[in-house]
Design a protein around this motif. Structure first.
Motif, PDB file in Angstrom:
ATOM      1  N   LEU A 126       0.846  -1.196   0.000  1.00  0.00           N
ATOM      2  CA  LEU A 126       0.000   0.000   0.000  1.00  0.00           C
ATOM      3  C   LEU A 126       0.877   1.240   0.000  1.00  0.00           C
ATOM      4  CD1 LEU A 126      -2.826   1.356   0.344  1.00  0.00           C
ATOM      5  CD2 LEU A 126      -2.491   1.133   2.824  1.00  0.00           C
ATOM      6  N   GLY A 127       0.803   2.029  -1.068  1.00  0.00           N
ATOM      7  CA  GLY A 127       1.532   3.282  -1.131  1.00  0.00           C
ATOM      8  C   GLY A 127       0.652   4.418  -0.621  1.00  0.00           C
ATOM      9  N   ALA A 179      -2.294   6.399   8.215  1.00  0.00           N
ATOM     10  CA  ALA A 179      -1.977   5.122   7.580  1.00  0.00           C
ATOM     11  C   ALA A 179      -1.685   4.000   8.574  1.00  0.00           C
ATOM     12  CB  ALA A 179      -0.819   5.291   6.600  1.00  0.00           C
ATOM     13  N   PRO A 180      -0.914   4.235   9.652  1.00  0.00           N
ATOM     14  CA  PRO A 180      -0.679   3.139  10.604  1.00  0.00           C
ATOM     15  C   PRO A 180      -1.979   2.609  11.226  1.00  0.00           C
ATOM     16  CG  PRO A 180       0.938   4.861  10.919  1.00  0.00           C
ATOM     17  CD  PRO A 180      -0.088   5.417   9.963  1.00  0.00           C
ATOM     18  N   ARG A 181      -2.920   3.521  11.519  1.00  0.00           N
ATOM     19  CA  ARG A 181      -4.192   3.069  12.070  1.00  0.00           C
ATOM     20  C   ARG A 181      -4.939   2.214  11.052  1.00  0.00           C
ATOM     21  NH1 ARG A 181      -9.482   6.705  13.695  1.00  0.00           N
ATOM     22  NH2 ARG A 181     -10.618   5.047  14.782  1.00  0.00           N
ATOM     23  N   LEU A 182      -4.900   2.624   9.787  1.00  0.00           N
ATOM     24  CA  LEU A 182      -5.545   1.849   8.737  1.00  0.00           C
ATOM     25  C   LEU A 182      -4.914   0.466   8.628  1.00  0.00           C
ATOM     26  CD1 LEU A 182      -7.379   1.404   6.305  1.00  0.00           C
ATOM     27  CD2 LEU A 182      -5.709   2.653   4.900  1.00  0.00           C
ATOM     28  N   VAL A 183      -3.595   0.395   8.659  1.00  0.00           N
ATOM     29  CA  VAL A 183      -2.907  -0.897   8.565  1.00  0.00           C
ATOM     30  C   VAL A 183      -3.291  -1.789   9.740  1.00  0.00           C
ATOM     31  CG1 VAL A 183      -0.653  -2.024   8.618  1.00  0.00           C
ATOM     32  CG2 VAL A 183      -1.000  -0.009   7.176  1.00  0.00           C
ATOM     33  N   ASP A 226       0.351  -2.312  -5.024  1.00  0.00           N
ATOM     34  CA  ASP A 226      -0.942  -2.854  -5.427  1.00  0.00           C
ATOM     35  C   ASP A 226      -2.001  -1.765  -5.394  1.00  0.00           C
ATOM     36  OD1 ASP A 226      -0.576  -5.914  -5.576  1.00  0.00           O
ATOM     37  OD2 ASP A 226       0.345  -5.412  -3.659  1.00  0.00           O
ATOM     38  N   LEU A 227      -1.987  -0.965  -4.329  1.00  0.00           N
ATOM     39  CA  LEU A 227      -2.967   0.088  -4.106  1.00  0.00           C
ATOM     40  C   LEU A 227      -2.227   1.328  -3.620  1.00  0.00           C
ATOM     41  CD1 LEU A 227      -5.445  -2.002  -1.896  1.00  0.00           C
ATOM     42  CD2 LEU A 227      -5.451  -1.849  -4.391  1.00  0.00           C
ATOM     43  N   ALA A 228      -2.866   2.480  -3.754  1.00  0.00           N
ATOM     44  CA  ALA A 228      -2.275   3.707  -3.237  1.00  0.00           C
ATOM     45  C   ALA A 228      -3.376   4.625  -2.726  1.00  0.00           C
ATOM     46  CB  ALA A 228      -1.447   4.423  -4.307  1.00  0.00           C
ATOM     47  N   ILE A 229      -3.020   5.451  -1.741  1.00  0.00           N
ATOM     48  CA  ILE A 229      -3.942   6.451  -1.214  1.00  0.00           C
ATOM     49  C   ILE A 229      -3.324   7.819  -1.456  1.00  0.00           C
ATOM     50  CG2 ILE A 229      -5.020   7.385   0.866  1.00  0.00           C
ATOM     51  CD1 ILE A 229      -5.267   4.561   1.920  1.00  0.00           C
ATOM     52  N   THR A 230      -4.105   8.703  -2.073  1.00  0.00           N
ATOM     53  CA  THR A 230      -3.613  10.014  -2.460  1.00  0.00           C
ATOM     54  C   THR A 230      -4.721  11.046  -2.318  1.00  0.00           C
ATOM     55  OG1 THR A 230      -2.562  11.263  -4.268  1.00  0.00           O
ATOM     56  CG2 THR A 230      -4.198   9.610  -4.882  1.00  0.00           C
ATOM     57  N   GLY A 231      -4.334  12.308  -2.416  1.00  0.00           N
ATOM     58  CA  GLY A 231      -5.315  13.367  -2.257  1.00  0.00           C
ATOM     59  C   GLY A 231      -6.185  13.587  -3.470  1.00  0.00           C
TER      60      GLY A 231
END
Length: 313
Positions: A103-104, A113-117, A149-154
């Motif tokens: 996950l990028g 992000a750490p909470r999501l992981v 595989d996936l990324a989270i961005t604005g």
């Protein structure tokens, strides 16, 4: 007809090393090979495709990629990324997992992000989640090369082409130290012209959004800027009184709650965008990655930071 089975990893690595080092000699030093050995690898690659991969650099020193060479290096990056993901999957399988999902996340997202992981780990203990953080340009490049595989961005990029899923609101605001002269009241546009803005490095999505906002509210007038390489450094500099900063609210949740920073009532703020999860459009996601995608979507942004509305602006 090209013989793909004639291409070797040694040839691709030699070409990448020349591209990075700028010469056959530098490539040899980087790979621990002689210059003639590097030349042999490159020549072998050129023979397969019957085209030149290198040419003399425009300044006369060393070598540079031809158009064909550039295409080959880009392909080599993708191959290395895919092999890296396969290696990670095999290591995860050896530890009893069903695979690894990389996950990028853009650097602004490292605050949630750490909470999501952790939430993903609780839901899918059989899947190993590898978190990679970088600025927007780095994350989009990694997604394009197949490193993630996936990324989270604005905001979804124009390139590479992606499938995008909105995750939740992403407000941006202007912050300053509590004793700043402009704190506590509505700010006129003219007052901002004499202020110094602490800003992220080029390639940052937050910087891009800030520059668009400043161009609009300052009507093209220049203002003093001081570039810093991380949100943490910027926050500490703002607290110390070095200037003000345009930041994602999600990066300053704790500081706003504790009163170490205040949100300024500036024209056109807050700007509310959205967080997006993206994946490459041109390929079907791996089953293990699709499960993670569906789980993140179902969370409906519950991993995002929140602060009491009365304290936010």
């Amino acid at each position: 007809m090209f013989r793909r089975d004639s291409i070797t990893f040694k040839q691709l690595r030699a070409l990448r090393a020349v591209a990075q080092g700028g010469s056959l000699t530098a490539a040899g030093q980087a790979l621990g090979l002689t210059t003639p050995a590097i030349h042999t690898q490159i020549r072998g690659l050129e023979d397969v495709f019957e085209t030149r991969m290198l040419q003399r650099a425009s300044d006369g020193s060393g070598s540079e990629l031809t158009e064909a060479g550039q295409a080959m290096v880009e392909a080599a990056h993708r191959i290395e990324a895919v092999l890296g993901r396969v290696e990670a999957d095999l290591e995860a399988l050896s530890r009893g997992k069903s695979g690894q999902v990389t996950l990028g996340v853009v650097s602004t997202g490292k605050y949630f992000a750490p909470r999501l992981v952790k939430m993903l780990g609780d839901t899918h203990p059989e899947i190993e989640i590898a978190l990679r953080v970088g600025n927007r340009a780095e994350i989009m490049d990694g997604l394009d090369r197949g490193a993630f595989d996936l990324a989270i961005t604005g905001r979804p990029p124009r390139r590479p082409a992606v499938v995008a899923e909105p995750l939740g609101p992403h407000p941006h605001l202007l912050v300053a130290a509590p004793d700043h002269r402009l704190a506590g009241g509505q700010i006129a546009m003219e007052a901002l012209r004499s202020e110094r803005f602490l800003t992220r490095e080029p390639g940052s999505g937050t910087r891009i959004l800030m520059e668009r906002w400043l161009d609009r509210v300052l009507d093209g007038h220049a203002c003093a800027r001081l570039e810093m390489d991380s949100n943490e450094t910027i926050k500490q500099a703002v607290i110390a009184g070095l200037g003000m900063a345009f930041l994602s609210q999600h990066t300053v949740t704790d500081e706003l709650t504790l009163g170490r920073l205040v949100a300024l009532d500036a024209p056109g703020l807050p700007i509310v965008r959205h967080w997006f999860m993206v994946r490459p459009e041109g390929e079907a996601p791996r089953p293990v990655a699709l499960r993670v995608w569906q789980t993140i979507t179902a969370l409906e942004g519950r991993f995002l930071p929140t602060i009491p509305p009365s304290d936010a602006f």
